[in-house]
Design an enzyme around this catalytic site. Structure first.
Site, PDB file in Angstrom:
ATOM      1  N   GLN A 172       0.832  -1.202   0.000  1.00  0.00           N
ATOM      2  CA  GLN A 172       0.000   0.000   0.000  1.00  0.00           C
ATOM      3  C   GLN A 172       0.871   1.257   0.000  1.00  0.00           C
ATOM      4  O   GLN A 172       1.883   1.321   0.687  1.00  0.00           O
ATOM      5  CB  GLN A 172      -0.928  -0.003   1.201  1.00  0.00           C
ATOM      6  N   SER A 186       4.730  -5.990   2.873  1.00  0.00           N
ATOM      7  CA  SER A 186       3.405  -6.058   3.490  1.00  0.00           C
ATOM      8  C   SER A 186       2.417  -6.746   2.557  1.00  0.00           C
ATOM      9  O   SER A 186       2.553  -7.942   2.285  1.00  0.00           O
ATOM     10  CB  SER A 186       2.941  -4.652   3.890  1.00  0.00           C
ATOM     11  N   LEU A 187       1.425  -6.029   2.022  1.00  0.00           N
ATOM     12  CA  LEU A 187       0.467  -6.608   1.088  1.00  0.00           C
ATOM     13  C   LEU A 187       1.164  -7.313  -0.073  1.00  0.00           C
ATOM     14  O   LEU A 187       0.695  -8.338  -0.574  1.00  0.00           O
ATOM     15  CB  LEU A 187      -0.462  -5.496   0.580  1.00  0.00           C
ATOM     16  N   ARG A 246      -8.909  -9.066   4.190  1.00  0.00           N
ATOM     17  CA  ARG A 246      -7.830  -8.560   5.055  1.00  0.00           C
ATOM     18  C   ARG A 246      -7.974  -7.049   5.261  1.00  0.00           C
ATOM     19  O   ARG A 246      -7.856  -6.549   6.379  1.00  0.00           O
ATOM     20  CB  ARG A 246      -6.474  -8.885   4.429  1.00  0.00           C
ATOM     21  N   HIS A 265       0.579  -3.194  11.165  1.00  0.00           N
ATOM     22  CA  HIS A 265       1.795  -3.823  11.698  1.00  0.00           C
ATOM     23  C   HIS A 265       2.129  -3.378  13.125  1.00  0.00           C
ATOM     24  O   HIS A 265       3.291  -3.162  13.469  1.00  0.00           O
ATOM     25  CB  HIS A 265       2.979  -3.574  10.762  1.00  0.00           C
ATOM     26  N   GLN A 282       2.283 -11.270  10.502  1.00  0.00           N
ATOM     27  CA  GLN A 282       2.697 -10.062   9.780  1.00  0.00           C
ATOM     28  C   GLN A 282       1.829  -8.863  10.142  1.00  0.00           C
ATOM     29  O   GLN A 282       2.308  -7.738  10.197  1.00  0.00           O
ATOM     30  CB  GLN A 282       2.626 -10.341   8.267  1.00  0.00           C
TER      31      GLN A 282
END
Length: 313
Positions: A11, A92-93, A117, A201, A250
């Site tokens: 993102q 991340s994503l 998610r 996170h 994560q």
């Protein structure tokens, strides 16, 4: 053939009009967004091309849009005859995109999964209560100490360890603001609140992690056909259950991006390609280690030239 790692952005790399130039040369781009849009029940390609930006920026839309973008570039790379990477990693994503490209996850199932998610993450912390901020110019250990002091009875902690001297923190809005002030007093070059609606996170994502863990139980995960280096522990996870745990952990753990890039360099991978829209990861790589080569594949010329060059070397 050049040995290299393929990196997938998360993102923040989305933008209205992303991959428009590549889509003119490669029909796979539009087809990939249309395939994802059918899963979501929306015209995802039109949204990516025309906006509005506010809609594209909703995390439950951003996540599948970036997944589609990364997979679209990956398929374009394959169509151009690009060689297979020695390792994959996603920020991340982007880790979900890496798993799709490693054939551990089916693309359409992953689209549905990351949309959920995003919803879980947004539901975990009501809008306005959480925040994230980019801190530039402080040592990681000092920043962790500042966050610990600034937290009080709230949460603020390092969330994205992006490069030496560039860390994103996350937590309750007031605690993030206190930490920003303390960072500036400690000599940070910048302490900038980011325009995000979800404090990713950090421990505020624990409700989302619980929902995600339950959701992942219904997802078919296969052993990856290519090595995927995970954010949470900078390790490969070859088994389905360990992948589920890494993806769940994560959400509440910092993205170890600096360690990930250094790990891949230590494995002899000094060439890397950013597979998706934008050049965020290439910028981070320059800050981590200027001896590394990182090429963004978002334009048709760069993608085709790199595929040809890395095949020949």
């Amino acid at each position: 053939m050049t040995e290299f790692a393929m990196l997938f952005p998360g993102q923040g790399s989305q933008s209205v009009g992303m991959l428009a130039e590549l889509s003119e040369r490669n029909a796979e781009v539009k087809a990939c967004f249309q395939q994802a849009g059918k899963v979501l029940g929306i015209d995802l390609w039109k949204l990516a091309c025309e906006g509005p930006e506010e809609e594209l920026g909703k995390t439950e839309i951003t996540q599948p849009a970036l997944l589609a973008a990364g997979v679209a570039v990956w398929r374009s790379w394959q169509e151009a005859g690009g060689p297979m990477p020695a390792a994959l990693a996603g920020h991340s994503l982007g880790e979900y995109t890496a798993l799709v490209c490693a054939e551990a996850l089916d693309f359409e199932e992953a689209v549905s999964l990351v949309a959920d998610r995003g919803r879980f993450m947004q539901q975990a912390v009501p809008r306005g209560q959480g925040s994230m901020a980019a801190i530039l110019g402080l040592d990681d250990e000092l920043l962790a100490q500042i966050c610990s002091k600034a937290a009080g009875d709230q949460v603020v902690a390092p969330a994205n360890l992006n490069s030496p001297g560039q860390v994103v923190i996350a937590g309750h809005r007031e605690a993030v603001e206190r930490a920003c002030e303390a960072c500036q007093e400690a000599g940070a070059r910048r302490a900038m609140i980011l325009p995000v609606s979800v404090p990713s996170h950090c421990s505020l994502m624990e409700p989302a992690a619980g929902d995600l863990q339950e959701r992942l139980e219904s997802v078919n995960i296969r052993p990856p056909k290519l090595p995927v280096i995970h954010n949470v522990d900078v390790r490969q996870h070859p088994e389905a259950d360990s992948i589920r745990k890494a993806l769940t952990d994560q959400l509440v753990s910092p993205v170890q991006w600096t360690r990930t890039i250094n790990h891949m360099k230590n494995q002899g991978l000094e060439h890397m390609a950013e597979c998706g829209p934008g050049r965020v990861l290439c910028g981070l790589n320059r800050r981590i280690d200027r001896t590394l080569t990182c090429i963004s594949l978002e334009t048709p010329e760069r993608l085709e030239d790199t595929a040809l060059e890395w095949n020949d070397n």
